[in-house]
Write an enzyme that holds these catalytic residues in place. Structure first.
Site, PDB file in Angstrom:
ATOM      1  N   ASP A 215      -2.397   4.301  -2.835  1.00 41.21           N
ATOM      2  CA  ASP A 215      -3.664   5.997  -2.395  1.00 41.21           C
ATOM      3  C   ASP A 215      -2.147   6.813  -2.031  1.00 41.21           C
ATOM      4  O   ASP A 215      -2.816   7.054  -0.163  1.00 41.21           O
ATOM      5  CB  ASP A 215      -4.081   4.808  -1.127  1.00 41.21           C
ATOM      6  CG  ASP A 215      -5.226   5.820  -0.322  1.00 41.21           C
ATOM      7  OD1 ASP A 215      -5.382   6.888  -1.150  1.00 41.21           O
ATOM      8  OD2 ASP A 215      -5.630   5.084   0.438  1.00 41.21           O
TER       9      ASP A 215
ATOM     10  N   GLU B 236      -6.159   5.023  -6.868  1.00 45.42           N
ATOM     11  CA  GLU B 236      -7.128   5.406  -6.103  1.00 45.42           C
ATOM     12  C   GLU B 236      -6.948   6.680  -5.927  1.00 45.42           C
ATOM     13  O   GLU B 236      -5.902   7.447  -6.269  1.00 45.42           O
ATOM     14  CB  GLU B 236      -7.271   4.466  -4.978  1.00 45.42           C
ATOM     15  CG  GLU B 236      -8.064   5.118  -3.685  1.00 45.42           C
ATOM     16  CD  GLU B 236      -7.863   3.793  -2.246  1.00 45.42           C
ATOM     17  OE1 GLU B 236      -8.221   2.866  -2.624  1.00 45.42           O
ATOM     18  OE2 GLU B 236      -8.299   4.643  -1.113  1.00 45.42           O
TER      19      GLU B 236
ATOM     20  N   GLU C  87       1.110  -1.016  -0.032  1.00 49.23           N
ATOM     21  CA  GLU C  87       0.191  -0.162  -0.084  1.00 49.23           C
ATOM     22  C   GLU C  87       0.965   1.521  -0.021  1.00 49.23           C
ATOM     23  O   GLU C  87       1.402   0.834   0.862  1.00 49.23           O
ATOM     24  CB  GLU C  87      -0.704  -0.139   1.437  1.00 49.23           C
ATOM     25  CG  GLU C  87      -1.588   0.749   1.087  1.00 49.23           C
ATOM     26  CD  GLU C  87      -2.797   0.672   2.560  1.00 49.23           C
ATOM     27  OE1 GLU C  87      -4.256   1.319   2.293  1.00 49.23           O
ATOM     28  OE2 GLU C  87      -2.375   0.798   3.305  1.00 49.23           O
TER      29      GLU C  87
ATOM     30  N   HIS D  93      -1.794  11.160  -5.360  1.00 48.68           N
ATOM     31  CA  HIS D  93      -3.043  11.275  -5.561  1.00 48.68           C
ATOM     32  C   HIS D  93      -2.021  12.388  -7.375  1.00 48.68           C
ATOM     33  O   HIS D  93      -3.345  12.611  -7.696  1.00 48.68           O
ATOM     34  CB  HIS D  93      -3.906  11.248  -4.963  1.00 48.68           C
ATOM     35  CG  HIS D  93      -4.605  10.660  -4.093  1.00 48.68           C
ATOM     36  ND1 HIS D  93      -4.491  11.271  -2.973  1.00 48.68           N
ATOM     37  CD2 HIS D  93      -4.296   9.373  -4.438  1.00 48.68           C
ATOM     38  CE1 HIS D  93      -5.581   9.758  -2.773  1.00 48.68           C
ATOM     39  NE2 HIS D  93      -4.678   8.834  -3.191  1.00 48.68           N
TER      40      HIS D  93
END
Ligand SMILES: C[S@@+](CC[C@H](N)C(=O)[O-])C[C@H]1O[C@@H](n2cnc3c(N)ncnc32)[C@H](O)[C@@H]1O
Length: 260
Positions: A150, A178, A82, A153
């Site tokens: 994530d 995301e 992640e 962005h």
């Protein structure tokens, strides 16, 4: 014409100042996402470190990560990375979702996230745009099956990270980006159909995936042609399936009713 060319960048900037950012929409107070979704249930029951999620992402996670979750529950060491740890809550939920045998690591450039590092959920401090750092993390994970970006962005960062990590993804792996609504926001390097955003990059992967059938110039064509098996667009989530592809083969079976 010349004058328009000169003032166009300024005009676009002013236009984007007004078009940028979310449109006002009324969120239903009780818009609880599909509670039959495993991830939804884990999210709404979560009482550990804080995690912030759009409700409509929750069932999408089940759909995208479900097969990996089943494999993981059967003991396969699924390797999940992640990007963007924030307060660490999502890592905790991913652990519950994938179970104990999954290898789950997080990356964040914010040094305060170092305090969240544990042997069960390692957190690496560095930038998602640092190629050597990313390669080193993947090395420590002994491979990579899922990436969830994530992080910042920002269009340029999303692209750079993809260019480094997609080639390192295992065959059958999944790359997820995301909050891709930021692709439309000037403040994140976005814009409407602006080349280089995550949304436009994913569209060009679709073109590349079909480049068995055409000769138009497409960025990332060679990977997309041989390694991109599918590109999924959801509201604010893009998922790219990696799978080694062979040139398409075609044949037919059965009897022609017209007797040719
Ligand atoms: C939206 S938060 C992550 C939320 C978390 N995944 C969750 O669901 O609770 C974004 C995080 O990305 C981190 N970030 C921003 N730019 C980054 C970069 N260039 N490299 C790595 N992390 C970055 C920020 O520090 C922040 O903690």
């Amino acid at each position: 014409m010349n004058l328009w060319r000169q003032i166009r960048p300024l005009a676009l900037r002013i236009y984007y100042l007004f078009a940028d950012g979310p449109r006002a929409f009324e969120a239903a107070e009780n818009s609880v996402a599909d509670l039959s979704s495993e991830f939804s249930a884990l999210f709404f029951q979560h009482s550990g470190r804080v995690c912030d999620k759009w409700h409509h992402y929750l069932p999408v996670y089940d759909r995208l990560f479900g097969p990996f979750r089943s494999a993981s529950k059967e003991g396969a060491p699924i390797r999940f990375l992640e990007i963007g740890v924030w307060r660490g809550g999502s890592l905790e939920i991913w652990r519950k979702f994938f179970g104990g045998s999954a290898v789950i690591h997080g990356i964040d450039r914010d040094e305060s996230c170092a305090a969240l590092n544990t042997s069960d959920l390692p957190v690496h401090i560095g930038s998602q745009t640092d190629q050597d750092f990313l390669a080193n993390v993947v090395n420590q994970m002994e491979g990579l099956d899922i990436v969830l970006d994530d992080g910042s962005h920002r269009a340029r960062d999303q692209r750079k990270t993809f260019d480094v990590l997609f080639p390192l993804l295992s065959d059958g792996g999944l790359y997820v980006i995301e909050d891709t609504h930021t692709s439309y926001w000037w403040s994140y390097g976005g814009g409407f159909r602006k080349p280089g955003t995550a949304i436009e990059m994913a569209k060009s992967l679709v073109d590349g995936m079909h480049s068995w059938y055409h000769r138009f110039p497409v960025k990332r064509k060679m990977w997309a042609k041989t390694d991109v098996n599918a590109v999924h667009f959801f509201d604010s989530i893009i998922a790219i399936e990696k799978k080694r592809r062979i040139p398409p083969v075609r044949s037919n079976r059965g009897v022609d009713p017209f007797g040719a």
